[in-house]
Design a protein around this motif. Structure first.
Motif: not given
Length: 446
Positions: A71-73, A99-106
């Motif tokens: 939800d955050e990303v 954190f935002v960049y890495i979990f955006t990929v995920l």
């Protein structure tokens, strides 16, 4: 012609055959001699593949933070760069831009976070790569007998849960951190500092100056000491500038939108932990646990212990701590490059820096176990107390695992955790300085 039928003399045995022959002759020592670390860890790593697949398919996944991460990303993907407006099910976004960049990929790889099973396999891959990086560190230090690695991987329920059943962001940070540590040991300090900074961006939830917390910043005092020991002040400054530049660059989109909102949320100086989730301070009354005076006391004890270890153990220059600011060539004992003692010294400094912070953390949550779990065998086998026999060390590992597996935590589990931490800390205080002969295999050593 009579000699034509004679067989040619046998040549020297192949290197592989010689290695196999040696292993067979010393089969009784394989689990106890550090030179067989690669062999034992390779077998354990292969076993871990099956264990992770079994856990993913047989043990139920538990939703805690994954949906909140997504939800955050997703808010960022939709064009919201104001950190004060980004939130998930469990509250506002409190992690920096890394954190935002890495979990955006995920987010994209897992079909907007919906494909949980794929996410579990990705985190299983993170776990296996983390083990490879950790095993490489242990092989280079040759400090721990190979049988201990069974307890460090296959036997830990909590660690498997953190990686593949909870999908916390902590394992991603630890993967990058151990990658940075391997680069440091290989002499790639600038690249390692860059990756370390990325880890800090991923998992910074507060300030070490206010609340003593378990995060990658706990490695920072040891890392700064190593940089000064290796390069002196003038050559360390460019590496620190690089860290700061990476931090500003990654956070730039959010800094331009709302700089105060980004800094206040990403580096929340007043974030309060809930007493119900603490693993280490359950035996305290809740009002003391929440007291700022208690937090300041922990901070003072943390800083004092760091200073004592810096003076007694980390400083190997032969001069005062202040002399580390000088150019290494001007010291009594210039730093040696990548010797066995140098590697042991670097790992000892970084691991003790992190462990000291954990000992005085104002709260430990269950997922924080991964922040020092893989360093525990090294810390236990680096101590200077000879009466701390192998069986007692393994018992301490077991008690720590039991404390972290007790849910909810109890007075006894928290007290046992602190007792184990105190034993390790006192043992480290009496640790002898590393030497190049320390990693030489010994046939009768157990």
């Amino acid at each position: 012609m009579a000699g034509a039928g004679r067989k040619k003399p046998a040549g020297p045995p192949s290197r592989l055959w010689g290695t196999l022959s040696t292993i067979w002759q010393e089969k009784h020592w394989i689990l106890f001699r550090a030179e067989y670390t690669y062999l034992v860890t390779a077998l354990l790593w292969l076993a871990e593949i099956g264990i992770n697949v079994w856990v993913i398919h047989r043990v139920a996944y538990t939703e805690i933070d994954w949906k909140a991460y997504m939800d955050e990303v997703e808010g960022v993907i939709n064009g919201t760069y104001d950190y004060t407006e980004l939130k998930g099910d469990t509250g506002p976004l409190v992690y920096p831009a890394g954190f935002v960049y890495i979990f955006t990929v995920l987010y994209y790889v897992t079909g907007h976070g919906v494909n949980i099973r794929l996410a579990q396999y990705i985190f299983a891959a993170f776990y296996l790569v983390t083990l490879l990086l950790v095993f490489r560190i242990y092989h280079r230090t040759q400090k721990v007998p190979p049988y201990v690695f069974f307890f460090m991987c296959c036997a830990s329920y909590r660690i498997h849960s953190i990686f593949v059943l909870r999908l916390f962001n902590d394992p991603v940070a630890m993967l990058l951190l151990f990658g940075a540590l391997n680069l440091f040991l290989d002499g790639h300090w600038t690249l390692g500092c860059g990756i370390y900074r990325q880890v800090c961006r991923l998992k910074t939830q507060g300030s070490l100056a206010v609340s003593v917390k378990m995060n990658v910043l706990l490695f920072a005092p040891g890392l700064l000491f190593l940089l000064l020991w290796e390069f002196g002040l003038l050559k360390t400054l460019p590496k620190l500038v690089l860290c700061a530049a990476i931090q500003v660059l990654l956070g730039l989109p959010f800094l331009l939108e709302n700089p105060l909102g980004y800094l206040s949320r990403s580096f929340d100086l007043g974030r309060q932990f809930l007493f119900q989730w603490t693993v280490n301070w359950r035996f305290l009354p809740e009002d003391i646990f929440l007291s700022r005076y208690f937090h300041l006391a922990l901070l003072g004890a943390h800083l004092l212990t760091l200073l004592l270890f810096a003076v007694r153990h980390w400083n190997r220059s032969g001069d005062s701590v202040v002399a580390l600011l000088k150019d290494p060539a001007q010291r009594k004992e210039p730093p040696q490059k990548l010797t066995a003692a140098h590697i042991l010294y670097a790992v000892f400094t970084l691991f003790t820096s992190n462990f000291i912070g954990i000992c005085f953390s104002r709260s430990l949550h269950y997922q924080f176990y991964v922040w020092y779990f893989h360093t525990l065998p090294f810390l236990l086998w680096s101590g200077g107390v000879r009466k701390l026999a192998h069986l007692l060390r393994v018992l301490i590992l077991g008690l720590i695992e039991l404390s972290w597996n007790t849910y909810p935590s109890t007075v006894y589990s928290s007290a046992a955790l602190h007792v184990c931490h105190l034993i390790i800390l006192l043992s480290l205080w009496h640790a002898p300085p590393p030497s190049d002969t320390e990693t030489t295999p010994q046939r009768k050593r157990m």
